[in-house]
Design an enzyme around this catalytic site. Structure first.
Site, PDB file in Angstrom:
ATOM      1  N   ASN A 180       4.673  29.792 -48.927  1.00 48.21           N
ATOM      2  CA  ASN A 180       5.424  29.707 -50.184  1.00 48.21           C
ATOM      3  C   ASN A 180       6.500  30.779 -50.163  1.00 48.21           C
ATOM      4  O   ASN A 180       6.206  31.958 -49.977  1.00 48.21           O
ATOM      5  CB  ASN A 180       4.470  29.941 -51.369  1.00 48.21           C
ATOM      6  CG  ASN A 180       5.207  30.169 -52.679  1.00 48.21           C
ATOM      7  OD1 ASN A 180       6.290  29.632 -52.899  1.00 48.21           O
ATOM      8  ND2 ASN A 180       4.624  30.974 -53.549  1.00 48.21           N
TER       9      ASN A 180
ATOM     10  N   ASP B 286      12.744  27.551 -42.467  1.00 44.20           N
ATOM     11  CA  ASP B 286      12.191  28.871 -42.200  1.00 44.20           C
ATOM     12  C   ASP B 286      10.694  28.854 -41.921  1.00 44.20           C
ATOM     13  O   ASP B 286      10.164  29.783 -41.305  1.00 44.20           O
ATOM     14  CB  ASP B 286      12.505  29.820 -43.357  1.00 44.20           C
ATOM     15  CG  ASP B 286      12.147  29.249 -44.720  1.00 44.20           C
ATOM     16  OD1 ASP B 286      11.695  28.091 -44.793  1.00 44.20           O
ATOM     17  OD2 ASP B 286      12.349  29.960 -45.731  1.00 44.20           O
TER      18      ASP B 286
ATOM     19  N   CYS C 165       7.090  26.930 -53.458  1.00 39.60           N
ATOM     20  CA  CYS C 165       5.986  26.007 -53.289  1.00 39.60           C
ATOM     21  C   CYS C 165       4.709  26.596 -53.864  1.00 39.60           C
ATOM     22  O   CYS C 165       4.696  27.658 -54.472  1.00 39.60           O
ATOM     23  CB  CYS C 165       5.789  25.698 -51.805  1.00 39.60           C
ATOM     24  SG  CYS C 165       7.295  25.150 -50.962  1.00 39.60           S
TER      25      CYS C 165
ATOM     26  N   ARG D 198       5.182  21.125 -52.179  1.00 38.93           N
ATOM     27  CA  ARG D 198       6.523  21.527 -51.749  1.00 38.93           C
ATOM     28  C   ARG D 198       7.599  21.253 -52.787  1.00 38.93           C
ATOM     29  O   ARG D 198       7.667  20.157 -53.352  1.00 38.93           O
ATOM     30  CB  ARG D 198       6.883  20.791 -50.459  1.00 38.93           C
ATOM     31  CG  ARG D 198       8.221  21.252 -49.858  1.00 38.93           C
ATOM     32  CD  ARG D 198       8.622  20.431 -48.656  1.00 38.93           C
ATOM     33  NE  ARG D 198       9.803  21.010 -47.998  1.00 38.93           N
ATOM     34  CZ  ARG D 198      10.533  20.373 -47.100  1.00 38.93           C
ATOM     35  NH1 ARG D 198      10.220  19.143 -46.732  1.00 38.93           N
ATOM     36  NH2 ARG D 198      11.583  20.958 -46.558  1.00 38.93           N
TER      37      ARG D 198
ATOM     38  N   ILE E 124      20.511  31.795 -72.940  1.00 36.85           N
ATOM     39  CA  ILE E 124      20.047  31.342 -74.248  1.00 36.85           C
ATOM     40  C   ILE E 124      20.486  32.362 -75.283  1.00 36.85           C
ATOM     41  O   ILE E 124      20.676  33.542 -74.992  1.00 36.85           O
ATOM     42  CB  ILE E 124      18.522  31.138 -74.290  1.00 36.85           C
ATOM     43  CG1 ILE E 124      17.791  32.401 -73.853  1.00 36.85           C
ATOM     44  CG2 ILE E 124      18.109  29.961 -73.436  1.00 36.85           C
ATOM     45  CD1 ILE E 124      16.289  32.288 -73.976  1.00 36.85           C
TER      46      ILE E 124
END
Length: 629
Positions: free
Chosen positions: A75, A100, A2, A50, A291
């Site tokens: 976050n 959490d 977040c 969020r 990649i």
């Protein structure tokens, strides 16, 4: 994953500008496109964006406790939240969600500042305690998640996940810090706790910060540090087996998600190890992505495919155009301050590719720092032997002279590029290691900087960052010391910053099992000689993986995300480079020697010297200046 922001009135309960708080919050929309929320009360405002990963239907933030006394914006991910929840429920706390976030909120109420010691995961959060009139901020132990802050002249304290959120505040003075400029051109990034601006800071990894309303001072407090205290050495086989078990546990707890999950797979040792362990824990094929590059010197995709085939992963690979420089200007907006790691370009692309499949990925970052995988550790060990064998009165003048007279041969094979090695051996241990990792040497920076900037620095040098950490390093081992320096600087300042911004630009969460703090603590206690054994870095890790990965994965030369900068600046970016380095933004900022800039441009484009590293650093600095106006 977040984005968080906040405004706190330190002195009194003045009204918070809700519209301003919203702008700060929305500047980080990319970090959390699923939901946004604000909490505003007298003297305080929290914002949150969020990206829903666990408990998708609830867990909205900012979150307020039942008794309305505590508010949290957070976050990250806490991997031991279920066991903490049971402990808190036994204490009488009642939970309304399955996420959490609520565990941190009631953990604060139950344990106060020591709640951070119990958290296992990656996090940056702020909690407001109304009864105590206290704002508490914390950042995870290794710095996986970022947190910026500043105190303004009007008495407000502001914070956010990215510097761009603070820049939305009209009272933030965006004054360049000369010492941060010196550090940027030394390291290629601005190490914590500085930012490019005066009086704007990053909360360092493993630190927390407490502010009380009406309080006159506050000081970040370190709550965790990695200790390199060697344990009694078990036999090699038992150590290797324990390493795999500890890695398996760190991976397992990071595979919990209510959204699609996968892994980066570069074909290197660390990402391949994570994928191998994931495959053994998952009943379904692991989603992997990588990649590829057209240049075989940098192309690991065939090794990634080898691992993908072995573990039957759902693998996706896309080739990056070797001339994929379209993101050059975009990077300045992504990183907010000068950032000169050119591997940010392919990192952005691999995150873009991963997001097409999943919302959460596991990565192999952290293996080199913790298990001595970088080649520079081996060279530093050799140089330390020379420093120990030869007294300073002989070593410094002899190797100093060799460094001066030996020609700089950018065009030659690496084995013949002895100039840098001689220069490094002539220095003391810290200055020598800094010389080996610096983007621009001390001499180059002196030539590059204007007289005014050199005067403003008052003798300050970027190597002082290393010296500050070395003074308190919890080790006597030369190898452990440079690992410690990288864990404190390069890991959070370069590697984790690169991955956080590139992944969050695509609303992708990256989890890092090799940076699980319990695993890091255990690895730190391993004897140095089983990390770097002869010429083999990550020795014990590679031995532990021999039943999981083939030798041509484990024991081949290390590669990485590299881009052909030298060729770009002579070819497709020739004009852009000249316009940027010799244009108004650079000339008017007053920081650089214009004559030397002209010399850099001319000598690189003529092929006389390879100045690709300084040019890229300057290009990114000029893009920052444009973005800062």
């Amino acid at each position: 994953m977040c984005g968080i922001v906040g405004i706190f009135d330190i002195k009194e309960k003045r009204e918070i500008n809700r519209e301003l708080l919203s702008r700060m919050n929305e500047s980080q929309f990319h970090r959390g496109p699923d939901e946004g929320g604000l909490h505003v009360e007298a003297g305080l405002g929290f914002g949150h964006r969020r990206l829903s990963i666990i408990d998708l239907s609830s867990g909205q933030q900012p979150m307020v406790s039942h008794d309305k006394n505590a508010v949290l914006t957070f976050n990250g991910e806490i991997y031991n939240f279920l066991e903490l929840r049971k402990e808190l429920e036994a204490m009488g706390y009642i939970f309304q969600t399955h996420c959490d976030t609520e565990v941190i909120l009631y953990g604060w109420q139950a344990w106060g500042e020591s709640c951070v010691d119990r958290l296992r995961g990656m996090f940056a959060f702020a909690v407001w305690d109304r009864d105590k009139q206290t704002l508490f901020l914390a950042r995870d132990r290794l710095g996986v998640k970022p947190l910026y802050y500043a105190e303004l002249a009007n008495g407000q304290f502001i914070f956010g996940s990215e510097l761009k959120s603070l820049k939305e505040h009209p009272e933030l003075p965006k004054i360049l810090d000369p010492r941060a400029v010196e550090e940027y051109f030394g390291f290629g990034y601005v190490p914590d706790p500085k930012t490019i601006y005066k009086n704007v800071y990053k909360l360092e990894p493993g630190y927390c910060l407490t502010l009380k309303r009406g309080g006159k001072t506050y000081q970040p407090r370190q709550y965790w540090d990695v200790k390199f205290t060697p344990r009694s050495l078990k036999d090699e086989k038992a150590t290797a087996e324990e390493l795999i078990e500890r890695l398996r546990e760190a991976v397992k707890i990071r595979m919990v998600a209510d959204v699609p999950l996968g892994a980066f797979l570069s074909g290197g040792v660390d990402s391949s190890a994570v994928v191998a362990i994931m495959a053994g824990l998952s009943p379904d094929p692991v989603n992997t992505c990588s990649i590829s590059f057209g240049d075989p010197a940098f192309n690991e995709s065939k090794f990634a495919a080898q691992v993908a085939d072995r573990y039957h992963t759902a693998h996706r690979v896309e080739q990056v155009d070797p001339d994929d420089f379209s993101l050059v200007d975009q990077l300045a907006g992504l990183y907010d301050e000068p950032y000169a790691d050119s591997s940010a370009l392919p990192t952005y692309r691999v995150c873009e590719l991963a997001k097409k499949q999943v919302t959460v990925v596991l990565s192999g970052d952290g293996g080199d720092e913790n298990l001595a995988g970088y080649r520079r550790y081996r060279w530093h060990a050799y140089e330390e032997q020379m420093r120990n064998w030869l007294p300073d009165v002989i070593r410094k003048p002899v190797f100093g002279l060799l460094g001066q007279v030996y020609p700089k041969a950018d065009w030659a094979p690496k084995i013949f590029r002895a100039k840098s090695t001689f220069e490094s051996i002539a220095r003391d241990s810290m200055s020598g290691y800094f010389h080996s990792v610096s983007v621009l040497s001390n001499g180059l920076r002196r030539k590059l900087f204007s007289e005014q900037l050199r005067s403003d620095l008052q003798g300050y040098q970027a190597v002082d960052v290393f010296k500050r950490y070395a003074d308190k390093a919890p080790t006597e081992s030369p190898l452990a010391l440079v690992q410690y320096l990288d864990i404190k600087t390069y890991l959070p300042g370069d590697i984790l910053t690169k991955v956080d911004r590139a992944s969050m630009a695509h609303a992708l969460e990256v989890r890092v099992p090799l940076l699980d703090h319990k695993l890091v603590e255990w690895m730190a206690g391993l004897q140095p000689e089983i990390k770097l054994k002869g010429r083999e870095g990550k020795y014990i890790f590679k031995k532990s993986l021999e039943n999981y990965l083939p030798d041509d994965i484990l024991y081949r030369p290390k590669m990485g995300f590299a881009v052909p900068l030298a060729a770009w600046f002579k070819g497709p970016l020739k004009n852009k480079m000249r316009e940027s380095l010799l244009g108004e933004n650079i000339s008017q900022c007053g920081l650089f020697n214009q004559t030397f800039l002209q010399q850099i441009v001319n000598q690189h484009q003529s092929g006389l010297r390879d100045y690709s590293a300084p040019i890229w650093s300057l290009l990114m600095f000029e893009a920052f200046l444009r973005n800062n106006n």
